[in-house]
Design a protein around this motif. Structure first.
Motif, short mmCIF file in Angstrom:
data_model
loop_
_atom_site.label_atom_id
_atom_site.label_comp_id
_atom_site.label_asym_id
_atom_site.label_seq_id
_atom_site.Cartn_x
_atom_site.Cartn_y
_atom_site.Cartn_z
N ASP A 157 0.70 -1.48 0.13
CA ASP A 157 0.51 0.04 0.53
C ASP A 157 0.95 1.10 0.09
OD1 ASP A 157 -2.71 0.96 0.44
OD2 ASP A 157 -1.85 1.96 1.61
N ASN A 192 -5.48 -8.68 -7.50
CA ASN A 192 -6.20 -6.66 -7.13
C ASN A 192 -5.92 -5.99 -7.22
OD1 ASN A 192 -8.52 -5.98 -7.19
ND2 ASN A 192 -9.38 -6.53 -5.48
N TYR A 193 -6.02 -4.77 -7.70
CA TYR A 193 -5.98 -3.62 -7.61
C TYR A 193 -6.54 -3.00 -6.34
CZ TYR A 193 -1.82 -3.50 -10.93
OH TYR A 193 -1.30 -4.37 -11.87
N ILE A 194 -6.70 -2.21 -5.06
CA ILE A 194 -7.65 -1.73 -4.89
C ILE A 194 -7.11 -0.51 -3.99
CG2 ILE A 194 -8.78 -2.45 -2.06
CD1 ILE A 194 -6.50 -4.73 -2.14
N THR A 242 -8.97 -15.98 -7.60
CA THR A 242 -9.08 -14.54 -6.28
C THR A 242 -8.56 -15.40 -4.56
OG1 THR A 242 -9.54 -12.90 -4.87
CG2 THR A 242 -11.61 -13.89 -5.25
N SER A 264 -3.97 -8.35 5.27
CA SER A 264 -4.01 -6.83 5.33
C SER A 264 -3.42 -6.57 6.80
CB SER A 264 -5.17 -7.11 4.15
OG SER A 264 -5.80 -5.68 4.61
#
Length: 308
Positions: free
Chosen positions: A127, A167-169, A240, A250
């Motif tokens: 991030d 995934n791009y978050i 996923t 996370s």
């Protein structure tokens, strides 16, 4: 004769030794979905065997090809190809037209959907720190361009070490490392994380000169058991991972803010890679949303013996 117990319908029927589970279903009036007509081309007749798997025939070549394509576990069988020699209990997995549309494999193209399997993988979250405030003063084009520049630098580091970006978050990403050897996957993820940090360091002059900003990033890595499957509407599926291990990875990434670090790994990852990387231990870390306290390890570099 052997019997088939259908758990969802709460019904039991008898099957002959020469007919498939699908054939027995249809003979007894059960609306068992079979979009391809029982030719092992669509998988919509699939069932989950809960009891009596040993009484099922071995997969033939057509069923084996579909099972490998969709990553079926041994308990998931195609009713159109499976015969039984003893009693079995099962549940049909495709119950209505929408289920059939989602699971029909006749038009899936070169990249098949994964029906769902449990496996142990290594998960990385990365991030960009403070990107929201960073982007407040930028035109829309620069916001998108700067993120693309960051991800462009990070992506090769991840794929080079056997991972793929799931995934791009927003201003972050989730990457999965799932080679067969769990320790190898963990080591690959940590190597990728160090290379990502190096790529970000090399981007610093670009962001300083163009935006007058310092670029910072946080990385968290954890390994554990997840469910891997293809999720989404019929024409927009992507593979996923789902499970507590994903959530924990996370949270570990987010703990970098609390500890003032850039790269943290879980105890589970550390146990597998401690001989390869230099780390600093952080004990009694509270992770918001998780019960108890955790020991995390800050990755600071490669051990000399591990440098290739």
């Amino acid at each position: 004769m052997p019997r088939i117990s259908y758990l969802s319908e709460n019904k039991t029927i008898e099957a002959t030794s020469t007919e498939t589970i699908l054939g027995a279903s249809l003979r007894c009036g059960l609306a068992h979905t079979h979009e391809c007509g029982g030719e092992a081309r669509c998988s919509t007749c699939r069932v989950a065997i809960f009891d009596g798997l040993a009484h099922c025939s071995e997969r033939n070549a057509k069923e084996q090809a579909m099972a490998e394509r969709l990553h079926f576990g041994p308990e998931i069988r195609l009713a159109c190809q499976t015969k039984i020699i003893g009693d079995v209990s099962l549940r049909r997995l495709v119950l209505d037209p929408d289920d059939a549309l989602i699971t029909d494999q006749r038009e899936t193209g070169a990249t098949p959907a994964i029906a769902g399997e449990e496996k142990t993988i290594t998960i990385m979250f990365a991030d960009v720190r403070g990107f929201t405030s960073f982007a407040e003063d930028l035109p829309a084009y620069d916001v998108v361009h700067s993120l693309n520049r960051i991800f462009h630098s990070m992506g090769p580091a991840i794929t080079r070490h056997g991972g793929h970006i799931d995934n791009y978050i927003g201003d972050g990403l989730m990457a999965l490392f799932d080679v067969r050897d769990a320790s190898e996957a963990a080591a690959q993820a940590v190597r990728a994380g160090l290379e990502v940090l190096d790529a970000i360091r090399k981007l610093q002059p670009y962001f300083h000169d163009n935006y007058g900003k310092e670029l910072r990033i946080g990385i968290g890595v954890h390994c554990g058991e997840v469910v891997v499957g293809s999720i989404g509407a019929t024409t927009m599926k992507r593979t996923t991972a789902i499970g507590d291990a994903v959530n924990l990875a996370s949270r570990i990434e987010n703990a970098n803010k609390l500890l003032g670090t850039s790269f943290l790994i879980s105890e589970a990852v550390h146990d597998q890679v401690k001989d390869l990387f230099l780390t600093k231990q952080h004990e009694n870390v509270i992770l918001p949303g998780k019960a108890g306290v955790y020991t995390l390890h800050e990755v600071t570099g490669l051990r000399q013996a591990a440098v290739k």
